[in-house]
Design a protein around this motif. Structure first.
Motif, PDB file in Angstrom:
ATOM      1  N   ARG A 263       0.848  -1.178   0.000  1.00 41.43           N
ATOM      2  CA  ARG A 263       0.000   0.000   0.000  1.00 41.43           C
ATOM      3  C   ARG A 263       0.892   1.239   0.000  1.00 41.43           C
ATOM      4  O   ARG A 263       2.051   1.180   0.381  1.00 41.43           O
ATOM      5  N   VAL A 264       0.332   2.358  -0.428  1.00 41.94           N
ATOM      6  CA  VAL A 264       1.028   3.640  -0.430  1.00 41.94           C
ATOM      7  C   VAL A 264       0.192   4.613   0.369  1.00 41.94           C
ATOM      8  O   VAL A 264      -1.000   4.807   0.087  1.00 41.94           O
ATOM      9  N   ASP A 265       0.789   5.239   1.370  1.00 45.59           N
ATOM     10  CA  ASP A 265       0.085   6.182   2.241  1.00 45.59           C
ATOM     11  C   ASP A 265       0.816   7.510   2.281  1.00 45.59           C
ATOM     12  O   ASP A 265       2.053   7.563   2.178  1.00 45.59           O
ATOM     13  N   ALA A 266       0.035   8.587   2.435  1.00 43.71           N
ATOM     14  CA  ALA A 266       0.633   9.891   2.722  1.00 43.71           C
ATOM     15  C   ALA A 266       1.118   9.902   4.163  1.00 43.71           C
ATOM     16  O   ALA A 266       0.623   9.163   5.012  1.00 43.71           O
ATOM     17  N   ALA A 267       2.122  10.727   4.439  1.00 49.24           N
ATOM     18  CA  ALA A 267       2.688  10.770   5.785  1.00 49.24           C
ATOM     19  C   ALA A 267       3.134  12.184   6.099  1.00 49.24           C
ATOM     20  O   ALA A 267       3.166  13.067   5.221  1.00 49.24           O
ATOM     21  N   GLU A 268       3.426  12.425   7.370  1.00 50.68           N
ATOM     22  CA  GLU A 268       3.988  13.695   7.808  1.00 50.68           C
ATOM     23  C   GLU A 268       5.368  13.415   8.409  1.00 50.68           C
ATOM     24  O   GLU A 268       5.473  12.780   9.455  1.00 50.68           O
ATOM     25  N   ILE A 269       6.408  13.880   7.730  1.00 57.21           N
ATOM     26  CA  ILE A 269       7.787  13.651   8.161  1.00 57.21           C
ATOM     27  C   ILE A 269       8.507  14.987   8.145  1.00 57.21           C
ATOM     28  O   ILE A 269       8.469  15.716   7.134  1.00 57.21           O
ATOM     29  N   ALA A 270       9.135  15.330   9.246  1.00 59.64           N
ATOM     30  CA  ALA A 270       9.820  16.610   9.355  1.00 59.64           C
ATOM     31  C   ALA A 270      10.869  16.766   8.256  1.00 59.64           C
ATOM     32  O   ALA A 270      11.653  15.852   7.995  1.00 59.64           O
ATOM     33  N   GLY A 271      10.864  17.938   7.615  1.00 57.52           N
ATOM     34  CA  GLY A 271      11.847  18.223   6.582  1.00 57.52           C
ATOM     35  C   GLY A 271      11.488  17.705   5.215  1.00 57.52           C
ATOM     36  O   GLY A 271      12.273  17.876   4.271  1.00 57.52           O
ATOM     37  N   MET A 272      10.320  17.074   5.063  1.00 54.88           N
ATOM     38  CA  MET A 272       9.930  16.522   3.766  1.00 54.88           C
ATOM     39  C   MET A 272       8.612  17.138   3.329  1.00 54.88           C
ATOM     40  O   MET A 272       7.740  17.449   4.154  1.00 54.88           O
ATOM     41  N   SER A 286       9.965   2.239   1.523  1.00 55.24           N
ATOM     42  CA  SER A 286      10.552   3.357   0.797  1.00 55.24           C
ATOM     43  C   SER A 286       9.755   4.624   1.081  1.00 55.24           C
ATOM     44  O   SER A 286       8.552   4.565   1.369  1.00 55.24           O
ATOM     45  N   ILE A 287      10.435   5.769   0.965  1.00 53.98           N
ATOM     46  CA  ILE A 287       9.805   7.078   1.151  1.00 53.98           C
ATOM     47  C   ILE A 287      10.261   7.990   0.025  1.00 53.98           C
ATOM     48  O   ILE A 287      11.432   7.968  -0.374  1.00 53.98           O
ATOM     49  N   ILE A 288       9.334   8.788  -0.478  1.00 51.35           N
ATOM     50  CA  ILE A 288       9.668   9.797  -1.475  1.00 51.35           C
ATOM     51  C   ILE A 288       8.761  10.986  -1.242  1.00 51.35           C
ATOM     52  O   ILE A 288       7.590  10.818  -0.871  1.00 51.35           O
ATOM     53  N   ASP A 289       9.303  12.198  -1.422  1.00 53.99           N
ATOM     54  CA  ASP A 289       8.453  13.368  -1.220  1.00 53.99           C
ATOM     55  C   ASP A 289       8.276  14.117  -2.532  1.00 53.99           C
ATOM     56  O   ASP A 289       8.794  13.717  -3.584  1.00 53.99           O
ATOM     57  N   ALA A 290       7.528  15.237  -2.457  1.00 55.01           N
ATOM     58  CA  ALA A 290       7.182  15.988  -3.659  1.00 55.01           C
ATOM     59  C   ALA A 290       8.156  17.112  -3.935  1.00 55.01           C
ATOM     60  O   ALA A 290       7.906  17.949  -4.811  1.00 55.01           O
ATOM     61  N   GLY A 291       9.261  17.199  -3.232  1.00 52.08           N
ATOM     62  CA  GLY A 291      10.216  18.270  -3.435  1.00 52.08           C
ATOM     63  C   GLY A 291      11.010  18.103  -4.716  1.00 52.08           C
ATOM     64  O   GLY A 291      10.975  17.061  -5.378  1.00 52.08           O
ATOM     65  N   GLU A 292      11.734  19.136  -5.083  1.00 52.62           N
ATOM     66  CA  GLU A 292      12.622  19.099  -6.251  1.00 52.62           C
ATOM     67  C   GLU A 292      14.008  19.555  -5.821  1.00 52.62           C
ATOM     68  O   GLU A 292      14.198  20.724  -5.497  1.00 52.62           O
ATOM     69  N   PRO A 293      14.982  18.683  -5.790  1.00 56.90           N
ATOM     70  CA  PRO A 293      14.863  17.240  -6.070  1.00 56.90           C
ATOM     71  C   PRO A 293      14.145  16.526  -4.937  1.00 56.90           C
ATOM     72  O   PRO A 293      14.093  17.037  -3.824  1.00 56.90           O
ATOM     73  N   PRO A 294      13.615  15.347  -5.209  1.00 58.64           N
ATOM     74  CA  PRO A 294      12.886  14.625  -4.164  1.00 58.64           C
ATOM     75  C   PRO A 294      13.795  14.213  -3.013  1.00 58.64           C
ATOM     76  O   PRO A 294      14.999  14.015  -3.178  1.00 58.64           O
ATOM     77  N   ARG A 295      13.185  14.096  -1.841  1.00 58.93           N
ATOM     78  CA  ARG A 295      13.868  13.534  -0.684  1.00 58.93           C
ATOM     79  C   ARG A 295      13.437  12.081  -0.521  1.00 58.93           C
ATOM     80  O   ARG A 295      12.326  11.683  -0.899  1.00 58.93           O
ATOM     81  N   TYR A 296      14.327  11.285   0.082  1.00 59.58           N
ATOM     82  CA  TYR A 296      14.059   9.863   0.243  1.00 59.58           C
ATOM     83  C   TYR A 296      14.291   9.463   1.696  1.00 59.58           C
ATOM     84  O   TYR A 296      14.638  10.298   2.543  1.00 59.58           O
ATOM     85  N   ALA A 297      14.113   8.186   1.984  1.00 57.67           N
ATOM     86  CA  ALA A 297      14.416   7.684   3.326  1.00 57.67           C
ATOM     87  C   ALA A 297      15.881   7.960   3.643  1.00 57.67           C
ATOM     88  O   ALA A 297      16.740   8.005   2.754  1.00 57.67           O
TER      89      ALA A 297
END
Length: 497
Positions: A263-272, A286-297
């Protein structure tokens, strides 16, 4: 899965053979006993019932083992007790079936209906999620699922062979029981193969549950004559079918394959920025955010820095054992990546629901250790990131022989990096022995604890093939601690330059 059964003493003696009966005893199938509630019931239908029992009983065991994977992993300490209790319940079912002395088909009908209800609801994905979410500690939920669902199913279906043996008319008791056990075991074989290699692979675990329920419900109308009993059986079958559809189709379902739940869920992670988490078997893979460039785990970002910045890898061959969300190579065009994962569906799921774009690299469907044994390729970097659930690494992927296989697959001067989930002090028996297994093949390795504020966190172990290591390497001498009496530190510094 079925132990041999000899019909109990309640079976009536065979009817005397007619004068024109075939001379080959055991070759003739005679009319049914008068104790059946139906005037005529084809022997083929009796064997079909036994076949269905074998198919569904083993199918229920396979589904139950699969339901345990997201919550407890697939270690032998989980599977062996589960199989053991299943076999115990099956043996008790054989004994109970041998004591049935009348109303044979009605007893089978009742058992099939109850077993179908237990499978339809108890082995549904959402129900298993509720059990393991709300019943803690985890062994309590395991006991409810195995003791309250799987074992009763095995006990009910185990009665089928000894009960229906009473209705088979062969010249010898051995011929009756042999024929029944043949069809039951054949059903078990086909159930194991068809569900694990076919249905679960292409349609998911929920489809396997529905097939097992449907097979148990389909023959029920034929087991009673027209009347109140048949109407009750039909009503019960309709109710169970409705429950099966509701629990396995209508309730919120995770994406299921034969190997994992996704499953894929939205999350709240500081700095992302608006991060998304790719969950595999209820573990954040795995984690990926919507930033440019993306942030990961954090451990992925650390590995990317290791490859691109510290090692300066350009055009290198990187082997990743355990695909996760394929984020290590996400928008990283400098190197060539090969991902190895046992689940053929993970690529499509990650591309569609997590990355939103094609993966970068090549994907190989294989067990990690089997791939290392078969490949002739040599890699500049091997990343080991293999988990079946939560903190569970498959046992065959932590042994010294496995780490030796990774070292053999490295190019000269190559680097192996393993992502482990361990206690931050590295003091647990598991942490100490796992690190010792790696060091036995690679020699001393860099160990980086990425999280120290939690009981278990990512620990990166980074080893170089050029460092030697391994008890079989004659060039590697045992380390000796420095003491005030024998302090050769200055000499060793000169030797190391």
């Amino acid at each position: 899965m079925h132990d041999p059964v000899t019909p109990g003493t309640h079976a009536a003696a065979p009817a005397p053979a007619r004068a024109d009966a075939p001379a080959d005893e055991g070759a003739a199938t005679l009319p049914l006993r008068a104790t059946t509630p139906l005037a005529t019931l084809p022997p083929a239908l009796l064997f079909l019932l036994v076949f269905v029992e074998g198919f569904v009983s083993l199918g229920a065991e396979i589904v139950a083992l699969r339901r345990l994977v997201p919550h407890m992993g697939s270690a032998i300490t989980v599977t062996a007790p589960t199989i053991g209790f299943f076999l115990l319940a099956l043996a008790l079912g054989y004994q109970a079936g041998g004591r049935v002395a009348a109303d044979y088909l009605q007893r089978v009908q009742r058992n099939f209906l109850i077993a179908a209800g237990l499978i339809a609801v108890g082995l549904a994905g959402p129900v298993a999620e509720i059990l393991f979410t709300h019943l803690q500690p985890t062994p309590v939920a395991w006991l409810v699922l195995v003791g309250g669902v799987l074992c009763p199913v095995a006990w009910l279906l185990g009665q089928t062979v000894p009960i229906l043996t009473n209705l088979l008319r062969h010249e010898r008791a051995g011929a009756r029981s042999g024929a029944a056990l043949y069809w039951s075991t054949l059903g078990s074989f086909l159930g194991a193969v068809a569900l694990s290699l076919g249905v679960m692979q292409w349609l998911g675990v929920g489809a396997a549950v529905l097939i097992c329920v449907g097979l148990l419900l389909a023959p029920l109308p034929a087991l009673t004559a027209a009347g109140v009993v048949r109407r009750r059986a039909l009503a019960g079958a309709v109710a169970v079918a409705g429950a099966a559809l509701a629990c396995n189709l209508l309730l919120p379902q995770q994406i299921e394959t034969a190997y994992a739940t996704y499953r894929v869920d939205a999350a709240e992670i500081a700095g992302m920025a608006s991060p998304r988490v790719f969950w595999i078997n209820n573990s954040p893979a795995s984690i990926i955010d919507a930033g440019e460039p993306p942030r990961y785990a954090r451990y992925i970002e650390r590995l990317r820095r290791l490859l691109v910045d510290e090692l300066g890898l350009r055009g290198g061959e990187v082997l990743v054992l355990g695909a996760g969300g394929f984020t290590l190579s996400h928008r990283e065009p400098l190197n060539h990546y090969t991902y190895v994962d046992i689940d053929p569906a993970v690529q499509a799921i990650a591309e569609r629901d997590f990355l939103g774009e094609p993966i970068r690299g090549r994907f190989v469907v294989a067990d990690a250790r089997a791939h290392l044994r078969a490949t002739r390729e040599r890699h500049d970097v091997i990343v080991v990131d293999v988990y079946s659930a939560l903190t569970s690494i498959p046992a065959h992927l932590v042994t010294r022989e496995f780490w030796r296989a990774t070292r053999d697959a490295l190019a000269p001067g190559g680097v192996m990096a393993a992502n482990l989930l361990l206690d931050p002090a590295l003091a647990s028996p598991y942490a100490r022995n796992l690190l010792a297994s790696i060091h036995a093949e690679y020699g001393p390795c860099a160990v980086e604890v990425l999280f120290r504020d939690r009981p278990l966190g990512n620990v990166l172990v980074i080893c170089s093939a050029a460092a030697g290591g391994g008890a079989d390497d004659s060039a590697t001498l045992p380390a000796e601690p420095y003491t005030d009496e024998r302090n050769r530190a200055d000499i060793d510094v000169l030797r190391s330059r």
